[in-house]
Structures are given as structure tokens and as C-alpha cells.
Scaffold this active site. Structure first.
Site, PDB file in Angstrom:
ATOM      1  N   GLU A   1       4.755  17.864  -0.979  1.00  0.00           N
ATOM      2  CA  GLU A   1       3.876  17.217  -0.026  1.00  0.00           C
ATOM      3  C   GLU A   1       4.643  16.023   0.510  1.00  0.00           C
ATOM      4  O   GLU A   1       5.033  15.134  -0.241  1.00  0.00           O
ATOM      5  CB  GLU A   1       2.612  16.762  -0.760  1.00  0.00           C
ATOM      6  CG  GLU A   1       1.402  16.775   0.113  1.00  0.00           C
ATOM      7  CD  GLU A   1       0.161  16.462  -0.687  1.00  0.00           C
ATOM      8  OE1 GLU A   1      -0.333  17.367  -1.370  1.00  0.00           O
ATOM      9  OE2 GLU A   1      -0.285  15.318  -0.635  1.00  0.00           O
TER      10      GLU A   1
ATOM     11  N   ASP B   1      -5.141   5.353   1.324  1.00  0.00           N
ATOM     12  CA  ASP B   1      -4.142   5.208   0.269  1.00  0.00           C
ATOM     13  C   ASP B   1      -4.268   3.888  -0.475  1.00  0.00           C
ATOM     14  O   ASP B   1      -4.578   2.855   0.113  1.00  0.00           O
ATOM     15  CB  ASP B   1      -2.734   5.329   0.866  1.00  0.00           C
ATOM     16  CG  ASP B   1      -2.409   6.764   1.229  1.00  0.00           C
ATOM     17  OD1 ASP B   1      -2.435   7.608   0.313  1.00  0.00           O
ATOM     18  OD2 ASP B   1      -2.165   7.048   2.416  1.00  0.00           O
TER      19      ASP B   1
END
Ligand SMILES: Cc1ncc(COP(=O)(O)O)c(C=O)c1O
EC number: 4.2.1.20
Lengths: 400, 266
Positions: free
Chosen positions: B49, B60
Site C-alpha cells: 500500500e 491519519d
């Protein structure tokens, strides 16, 4: 004339708005959307909101005919909608009360907020104190420095202020951090967004809570001059004070609407916060699609404005829509022009305006000069300037 | 069969689970990304990824935010990320690469151009964090036409009716976010994950990856017993952050081997 009816069910204003969030936030927004739909027309909720606006905020805020300023400028008559006289000193409190009452009904004991100038943070801390809610305010580390009095005010009100050190350390980063808090603490936390940005239903909900400004103004203008103004002028950071005064005027023909963005050091320098005026491209940030200041890779660029409350790279999606359909016009005012308007209002009218509102004033003066003395310009004086005196002093090399 | 589907089919035949490390492209330095990708494969990655750096990574936590900031210092944007994938593909045609990022860089490039360049580079899947299925129908179609898988997140708060909607739009595999929060936030609750993954399985045969809270080999082991793939992001990025140019590859490979062993022990 067609009746203005925006946004659609999913929060779209034409191609703008929407719900661009990670899956982790989708249910929380859905819960909020459903609750807001339930209460937005609920007589009991609206009565409680109206009661607080009257008795806690001090509404209606007056409209004041700035005669000496109008004379000095030469041209149209300038009227001021005095949001600076609200409790906590700006329009922000209207919205925080609405959302906090919703938080209470949803059984959330904790509220969080992002803030730029600190006005929204103070307004959130204020209503949280009054309702006995825990309050955490995220504020860019840069803004913590330039708005020290408001930081202290929030602390006095019992809020925790968290300086945000990521990214450009300003309003947009505070919003990112508040969103991160929210996904982590969804079950007990209500996120009170301070402007008409964010994912649906925020742009609509904040507009609705701020629309009291325009609703009052329409009545007051009718009373004072027997008609509506020729132009309404408001500053645009995210755009909540502007949407609040514009919204009830959208369907009123003959009233021009002007949104004033921050031109900072000048549009040509790139150091500004005027995505609409500078024709920035369309993009996605903070949960909605709108005009956004960004580089060619789609990264959000750093903005500049003398006023922390306007220092935002995007703009509420409804303003993007109003620009596209040409119902509102968007212009920009530089730091220097705003500063001149600030001093001018202090000295001719005995009112110290917020630096944000000074942008609206500066444009209103320009506009008034092109109009005749029997015409009327209504300015949304979104806040008072007490919070800005340190900035003004620093620019004049004065230590307080 | 897409590269992603073949990997899952192959692993299934061997009775194994997939290990998917996440790294941010350009972190710690653009020159190290492609070598790092090969090193990940050499130490047991079944799929990679690859994060696209973004100025405002709202979903995040601090570790991956810092990775984005380090990459942005070197002006690594979507175009350069696609070039990196293309370079990686020159010597690896087997390991699927999934791009994970935010909507704005894709929109800035234009979805049509993005899909064409991604196809050309050899990208296998795209996960756009802030594109819920309702907001990206035409993008999804464009990806499907280019045979690129659309990876979607499912979260602990996703209602069953919504799970069905997402499952219909998703291809390749489903990505279950194991906690309420941002990447790397807390330790996942394995009992809860087990329950949710079982529920999702009732609606689909698609492989299910679990990520956002896998912090060590022990958690990886527990997750592997439940899911088809284990995604390790913040822990991987932390290993990168704590290395210098010389120790980078050995440190990352040591972590990978630990995780691989733990996952293969189920
Ligand atoms: C007095 C004042 N006016 C205007 C603004 C800008 O926000 P908005 O555009 O949402 O009204 C702020 C924001 O902090 C403010 O404090």
C-alpha cells in the site's frame, strides 16, 4: 423569481458541498444530519434557541447608521449590522448556541471546536461553560501566538486549548486536528464547526443558525429606511457571517451581495486567502467540494492574511455556488486597506472593528464612493476588534 | 483475474494470509521509495500500500502525518508517485500496488488523466480515503473500465445496510478499519474485530483486510487468524522514521520478518 432552495438532500450546492469524509465519520454525520432534520423546525428547539439569542447574546443586534463615516467617504450611506455587540464580541456565538443545544439533545457531554482568530473558540467555550459541557478547542500554533488574549479567555471559561503544530499551524490544520479528535471520540463528542464549511450538514446548519443576522437586518432596514439596502457587504473567511446576512436576501431582487475575501499582501503576490477572487481551482478539503487554494499537485498552499479569521484556503461551498450562479459578487481587500478601514472606523464612529470585519468595511467604502448619497450599503460588522489590538500595536511598533 | 485477486487466490490455496505493509511514497527520501518497495517484497510483502503524500491528511495520526510532511519537503506529488510505481513495475510484475490517498490530488490531476496514468504505471487498486461510495460513482466506473480495483474502507461504526452498499461498489478486497480513530491511534480490540469481520463475511466473499491498529507481531498474529490480510501502516512508517540511510532497509526488513513469521504461524 425562482425560490432558492439549497442544498439538496445530500448537501450539494450544484457541484459543490457534499460529504467527502473517511468511512469512520460517515455514521456520525448521518446521526447529526438526522438529528438536525428533526430539530430544525421543532418549535421547542427553536424557542430555546431564540431565548438564548435574546437573553444570553443580547439580540437583536442593532443596525447603526454610520453618518460621519458615510460623509467622510462621500457617496452611499453606510449602515452597520452590529454583530460586534453580541456577547463574546462576534457573530460566532449565534452558531455555537445552536449547535450546543443540539449537542445537549443528542446527549453528548463533550464538545470540540477549531478556531482561527479565537472568536469561535471563545464562543464555543462560553456556551460549553453555560451548559456544563466539557470543551476542547484546537488552534493552530501560529494563531495561538497572534491571538493570545482569546487563548486566555478560553482558558478562563474552562476550555482546554490544544495548539496544533502540524502543517501550516493555522486554521485549516486546527480543523484537521478537530476532525481527528472527532473520529476517535465519536460516541461522546459533538464537533461544533465554526463556519459554513465541513461536510454536510454543517454548511447548511451553520448558515441556518447564522441566518438570524439577515432576518433581523431585513426587518430593521424596513423600519429604519422603509426599504432594503442596495448592497450588503460581508467579509468571507469560511463564510459564516456572510452567509448569515446573505441568505435571507438571496431571493430579494435589487440587493447586491458582496463577499470580501482577504487579499493579504496582494493577489498578485500569491500571499492571500482569496480563493474565489483569485479564481482558484475546485477541489476537495474538509469534507466538501469547493474553490481551494492549492498547488499543481493538489496540496493546499499556505495562505496569508493579517486577520487570523480570514486565513483559510477554502470557502464554504454555498459561496462557491453563489459565485457560479452570479447571485453574489466576490472581491478582495489587502492587509493595508483593511488596516486603514480599521483606523477610520475607530476615529470617525467610536467603534473598534475586528480585523476581519475591517475587510468588509474597506470594500464598503470603495463601493459607497461609486454610489449616490441616497443609496444604502449595509455592512455586516461581524466582530469587535479588542482581540486585535496586539496585532495593530505590533504593526505600529508599539509594545503594550 | 486482477493481480490483487490472483494474490488472494494463491494465498488461499496455500492456506496463508496476506501481509500488506503501508509506506508513504517519498518518505524518507524519494530515491529510497522504489528500493524500499523491493525490500518489502523480498521480506514477505504480498501487496504494497503506497501512500500519496497530502498536505492535509485528515484521517491519519501523527506518525503518517509526519511521513507526508517529510515527502512533501521533496515535493512528492501524485505524478511522481505514479512514476515510482512505474519504475517498480519494471522489475516486479507480480506484487500488487494499491495507492492510498486523498481526493484532492486526484481531482487536481483530473480523474481521467489519473486513471490513464495509474493504468500505465501498473497500479492495481486505489483507496481514496475521503471518497465515500456516494461521492465517487463516476470515478469508480473509470477505475473499473481500466481494470483497477476500488478499495473501500469499512469502519466499526458502519451500519449493516451501508456495508451492503459499500460491498457492491468495492472490488479487490475490503479494508476493515479496526478502531474508531485515525491511523495508528490505539490498540485494536480483537474481540470486536472478530465479530465485525464475521458480520461482513455474511455479505460478501471478497477478501477482507484489517488495518489501522496493528502495532506488533502479536496483534498481526491475532488479526491474521480472523482476516485475509493484515495491513501494517503506522508501525512500518515508525520503523522508517527511526532509521537512517544505512539502517533503513535492514530495520524495515527485520520488522517485516517478525510480522511475516507471526502471520504465517496461524
Ligand atoms: C469577527 C470575525 N469575522 C469574520 C470571521 C470569519 O469567519 P466567517 O467567514 O465564517 O464569518 C471571523 C472568524 O474567526 C471572525 O472572528
Amino acid at each position: 423569481m425562482q425560490v432558492y432552495d439549497m442544498p439538496d438532500e445530500r448537501g450539494h450546492f450544484g457541484r459543490f458541498g457534499g460529504t467527502f469524509v473517511a468511512e469512520t465519520l460517515v455514521e456520525a454525520l448521518e446521526e447529526l444530519r438526522v438529528m438536525y432534520e428533526k430539530y430544525r423546525h421543532d418549535p421547542e428547539f427553536l424557542a430555546e434557541f431564540a431565548y438564548d439569542l435574546k437573553h444570553f447574546v443580547g439580540r437583536p443586534s442593532p443596525i447603526y447608521h454610520a453618518k460621519r463615516l458615510s460623509e467622510k467617504v462621500g457617496g452611499a450611506q453606510i449602515y452597520l449590522k452590529r454583530e460586534d455587540l453580541n456577547h463574546t464580541g462576534a457573530h460566532k456565538i449565534n452558531n455555537t448556541i445552536g449547535q450546543a443545544l443540539l449537542a445537549k439533545r443528542m446527549g453528548k457531554p463533550r464538545v470540540i471546536a477549531e478556531t482561527g482568530a479565537g472568536q469561535h473558540g471563545v464562543a464555543t467555550a462560553t456556551i460549553a461553560a453555560r451548559l456544563g459541557l466539557e470543551c476542547v478547542v484546537y488552534m493552530g500554533a501560529e494563531d495561538v501566538k497572534r491571538q493570545a488574549p482569546n487563548v486566555f479567555r478560553m482558558k478562563l471559561l474552562g476550555a482546554t486549548v490544544v495548539p496544533v503544530e502540524s502543517g501550516s499551524k493555522t486554521l485549516k490544520d486546527a480543523l484537521n486536528e478537530a476532525m481527528r479528535d472527532w473520529v476517535t471520540n465519536i460516541s461522546n463528542t459533538f464537533y461544533i464547526i465554526g463556519t459554513v464549511a465541513g461536510p454536510h450538514p454543517y454548511p447548511m446548519m451553520v448558515r441556518d443558525f447564522q441566518a438570524v443576522i439577515g432576518i433581523e437586518a431585513k426587518e430593521q432596514m424596513q423600519e429604519m429606511i422603509g426599504r432594503q439596502p442596495d448592497a450588503v457587504v460581508a467579509c468571507v473567511g469560511g463564510g459564516s457571517n456572510a452567509m448569515g446576512i446573505f441568505y435571507p436576501y438571496i431571493d430579494v431582487e435589487g440587493v447586491r451581495l458582496f463577499g470580501v475575501e482577504a487579499a493579504g499582501h496582494g493577489l498578485e503576490t500569491g500571499q492571500h486567502a482569496a480563493p474565489l477572487t483569485a479564481n482558484s481551482p475546485v477541489g476537495v478539503l474538509h469534507g466538501n467540494r469547493t474553490y481551494l487554494m492549492q498547488d499543481e499537485d493538489g496540496n493546499i498552499v499556505e495562505t496569508h492574511s493579517i486577520s487570523a479569521g480570514l486565513d483559510y484556503p477554502g470557502v464554504g461551498p454555498e459561496h462557491a455556488w453563489l459565485k457560479d450562479i452570479k447571485r453574489a459578487e466576490y472581491v478582495a481587500i489587502t492587509d493595508d486597506e483593511a488596516m486603514n478601514a480599521f483606523h477610520q472606523l475607530c476615529r470617525t464612529e467610536g467603534i473598534i472593528p475586528a480585523m476581519e470585519s475591517s475587510h468588509a468595511l474597506a470594500y464598503a467604502e470603495k463601493l459607497a464612493r461609486t454610489m449616490s448619497p441616497d443609496q444604502v450599503v449595509l455592512v455586516n460588522l461581524s466582530g469587535r476588534g479588542d482581540k486585535d489590538i496586539n496585532t495593530v500595536a505590533r504593526l505600529a511598533n508599539i509594545t503594550l | 483475474m486482477s493481480r490483487i485477486q490472483s494474490v488472494f487466490a494463491e494465498l488461499k490455496a496455500q492456506g496463508k494470509k496476506a501481509l500488506i505493509p503501508y509506506i508513504t511514497a517519498g518518505d524518507p527520501h524519494p530515491d529510497q521509495t522504489v528500493p524500499l518497495m523491493h525490500a518489502l517484497v523480498a521480506s514477505g510483502a504480498d501487496m504494497i500500500e503506497l501512500g500519496v503524500p497530502f498536505s492535509d491528511p485528515m484521517a491519519d495520526g501523527p506518525v503518517i502525518q509526519r511521513a507526508s510532511e517529510r515527502a512533501l519537503v521533496h515535493k512528492i506529488g501524485l505524478r511522481k508517485v505514479l512514476e515510482m510505481v512505474k519504475t517498480f513495475r519494471e522489475t516486479n510484475q507480480k506484487t500488487p500496488v494499491v495507492l492510498m490517498g486523498y481526493a484532492n490530488p486526484v481531482e487536481a490531476m483530473g480523474t481521467t488523466r489519473f486513471v490513464a496514468l495509474a493504468k500505465d504505471a501498473g497500479v492495481d487498486g486505489v483507496l481514496t480515503v475521503d471518497y465515500p461510495p456516494e461521492e465517487c460513482e463516476s470515478f469508480n466506473q473509470q477505475l473499473a473500465q481500466a481494470d483497477i480495483d476500488s478499495i473501500f474502507l469499512l469502519s466499526p461504526t458502519t451500519e449493516p445496510s451501508r456495508t451492503e452498499l459499500i460491498v457492491k461498489q468495492a472490488t479487490g478486497f475490503l479494508y476493515y478499519v479496526s478502531l474508531k480513530g485515525v491511523t495508528g491511534a490505539a490498540n485494536l480490540d480483537i474481540v470486536e474485530v472478530k465479530k465485525r469481520v464475521a458480520e461482513i463475511r455474511k455479505t460478501t466473499d471478497m477478501p477482507i483486510g484489517v488495518g489501522f491498529g496493528v502495532k506488533d507481531a502479536a496483534t498481526a498474529h491475532e488479526v491474521a487468524a480472523i482476516a485475509d490480510a493484515v495491513v501494517v501502516g503506522s508501525r512500518m512508517v515508525l520503523a522508517i522514521e527511526q532509521s537512517n540511510a544505512n539502517t533503513l532497509i535492514p530495520n524495515v526488513q527485520a520488522l517485516m520478518k517478525e510480522l511475516r513469521t507471526a502471520i504465517d504461524a496461524v
